[in-house]
Design a protein around this motif. Structure first.
Motif, PDB file in Angstrom:
ATOM      1  N   THR A  93     -96.303 -11.369 -31.200  1.00 26.02           N
ATOM      2  CA  THR A  93     -96.383 -11.179 -29.755  1.00 26.02           C
ATOM      3  C   THR A  93     -96.881 -12.484 -29.124  1.00 26.02           C
ATOM      4  N   GLY A 233     -92.633 -15.034 -20.688  1.00 27.45           N
ATOM      5  CA  GLY A 233     -93.000 -13.678 -20.288  1.00 27.45           C
ATOM      6  C   GLY A 233     -92.525 -12.622 -21.271  1.00 27.45           C
ATOM      7  N   LEU A 234     -91.682 -13.008 -22.233  1.00 30.87           N
ATOM      8  CA  LEU A 234     -91.305 -12.079 -23.298  1.00 30.87           C
ATOM      9  C   LEU A 234     -92.396 -11.989 -24.349  1.00 30.87           C
ATOM     10  N   ARG A 235     -93.278 -12.983 -24.395  1.00 32.98           N
ATOM     11  CA  ARG A 235     -94.316 -13.061 -25.446  1.00 32.98           C
ATOM     12  C   ARG A 235     -93.676 -12.885 -26.827  1.00 32.98           C
TER      13      ARG A 235
END
Lengths: 395, 395
Positions: A93, A233-235
């Protein structure tokens, strides 16, 4: 009600810098402080098409629990890109999580951990929660010095944390000869290397030096990220590790968040599977290279004598040194009053900081604002130098 | 190359159960082992519409780095739902991450941590990495016994970890009087409660008991999740904590993964903002309640004398007790050979396990397969009881 919290949580204190930098969210502030990639570089249309495919293909799988190791096609994509077996790839993540997992698996309280001088602040924070003893490895303007890795300095070290490409905060890239010397030294010393490489593909000319991973796959834990080449923002990050460490990292990840969101993994895979990165990364390189030129040019014209900086070959940062004796943290307050922000260098040092350093990020600021911001900083530094000179040396 | 890994990583061993259960992925296996929500319950169409809005509104913000605390509208949504100040809400990467963050902030090696008997395996795993000393709190078939929380038992405890609603693994719900007694006792003892509540809204009749949080907001860290009411593949949970603990949890989260993906947070918010949950949760309750009835009915018809189980009022699990002396772990191997799987109860105990227990999950298995699987288990348990009876007692 009064509770006892952990020793590690007691150490977490509010950052003075973060308090000052909170004001940089005001639109009138020209911020060279952020480490954000430029949103202009996000391939929005390709990702919108990709998300439609995720819903068309198998939306229920994208919304269900999944395996800790990660979405197999995405792992295979990474494995192919780095020429390693898929069994070594774990999706994380964001690569910040890889730092946390590596710390969980490798660090006991008091374990020596080798870090560059300076090093990435987010790594120092992630590792700190597991209470290592940081050992600073000397560097020069081209990165870490392999010869400094003596048996004494590295004794008992759990690993060396290295950022060979366009390091955050300095923007430095480790030359090929040093990579070779580093790997030879690490083999001699049986020293594990953690290679953190979020910026490796962001060389402005497109040339890439071999990763440490490629030079010694069984002695390196490699951390990569989609944040700087697709979208943060996708991590989404990944860690490539020798099998026995991969297995431990997976166990630690299962306890940490079970798995990285199925949805974002499939979205990323559908975005990149058809060669998007090959088309897209050159546009990021181009954009960042131009932005870097604008800032270098502005620095040349506006900085007073005594201020020096490097000329990055890639990435998002320039490292500035003020004359010895100046404190970039103290100057930051006045800079923010004049609506310009940067990050002081001190927090990037695990040991004794060089307080006269600072980091400038340039990728999200429009060229005319770069010019304006650097002009203001030039004036400010000139004043600070003038103020410092006639005074007696500080005790 | 041989590396030293951390003490906590050395403790992580491969789970015998996981090895056995790997075969449950074969389609011929009827698995009552999984803790997965039914994919039939995912609101796919609503989420597809939501993702279109995310792209229409501000795709670049959905793809950029964001604040550690979480997406403000989603935090406000949670705050309103639980009637707390938004400054107490932190969005996490699944509620598994909340367990990790709470452990980071609260547990030192050797810290006493109170857990129910049995308790959620994922929590025991997450906490274990921080090396607490688990203290088992006695329970009966209605959940934990507040009177058992003596000053001696709770001495020095960092917190009590409680699952008051349809607990994983037992399916038990703590009655109102016990909640009141628990809160009164915790106040007397100055004992922090960590309330884990992923199933709270999944009461089959829709009736809800007050959360411990609502009864003492300043003495409870509350963990919630979108996994069971929206979709687990988003990995979205949240933790509601008193302000000073919220702040520490945010600092720990920043070091752990910077923030939960912006994209999934916005997708979830756009999915739920217009009352989706109010329309959608009743359909999940209804589905799960019917599935539970099917399994209870099958158990009644097929289980031999001496096997007992509870009748859950909500959630996803039934807890089965075999006659004393049987070991559900040993029986599992034969069950898997006959193509039926469950999870043995032993790993859910922090202290001495009751080996004759097991967990059955029923929400993803079609009714005819439930009937078939329970039939096989009934035969198997009957055989095991017969085998055990004539033999002398084990040493």
């Amino acid at each position: 009600m009064k509770w006892a919290i952990s020793r590690r949580a007691q150490q977490l204190t509010s950052s003075a810098i973060r308090e000052i930098l909170k004001v940089t969210e005001r639109p009138e502030v020209i911020s060279f402080a952020g480490g954000l990639p430029s949103p202009a570089s996000f391939p929005v249309a390709a990702m919108e098409a990709a998300v439609a495919r995720v819903f068309a293909d198998n939306p229920q799988a994208a919304l269900q629990y999944a395996s800790t190791e990660g979405y197999l096609p995405l792992r295979e994509f990474v494995a192919k890109r780095y020429n390693v077996g898929v069994e070594r790839v774990l999706i994380t993540t964001g690569s910040q999580q890889a730092l946390d997992l590596i710390a969980k698996v490798m660090i006991d309280p008091g374990s020596p951990v080798l870090v560059e001088t300076p090093s990435y602040l987010g790594a120092l924070q992630a590792f700190s929660l597991f209470e290592p003893e940081f050992v600073s490895v000397p560097t020069d303007e081209r990165g870490l010095l392999p010869d400094a890795l003596t048996r004494e300095l590295t004794h008992g070290a759990r690993f060396l944390y290295a950022l060979p490409n366009f390091q955050n905060p300095t923007g430095r890239r480790l030359p090929l000869e040093r990579r070779q010397a580093l790997i030879a030294r690490a083999k001699e010393l049986d020293l594990l290397i953690v290679e953190d490489d979020p910026y490796g593909e962001l060389s402005y000319t497109g040339d890439q030096l071999p990763t440490l991973l490629s030079m010694n796959p069984d002695g390196v834990i490699y951390m990569g990220s989609f944040s700087k080449i697709l979208a943060p923002g996708l991590r989404l990050g990944f860690v490539i590790a020798p099998p026995e460490l991969h297995f431990k990292l997976c166990q630690a990840k299962q306890a940490s968040d079970l798995h990285t969101p199925s949805f974002t993994q499939r979205l990323a895979y559908e975005s990149v599977r058809d060669g998007l990165l090959e088309r897209h990364i050159p546009t990021i390189r181009d954009l960042y290279g131009k932005q870097c030129e604008v800032m270098l040019d502005a620095l040349t014209r506006h900085m007073p004598a005594g201020v020096t900086w490097n000329r990055p070959e890639g990435g998002m940062f320039i490292w500035v040194e003020l004359p010895e004796g100046l404190d970039s943290m103290k100057i930051l307050e006045e800079a923010v009053r004049r609506n310009v922000a940067y990050v002081p260098g001190a927090p990037f040092y695990a040991g004794a900081p060089r307080k006269n350093t600072l980091r400038l990020a340039f990728v999200t600021v429009p060229p005319e604002r770069i010019e304006q911001g650097v002009t203001i900083l030039g004036e400010l530094f000139r004043e600070a130098i003038a103020q410092a000179s006639p005074q007696p040396r500080a005790a």
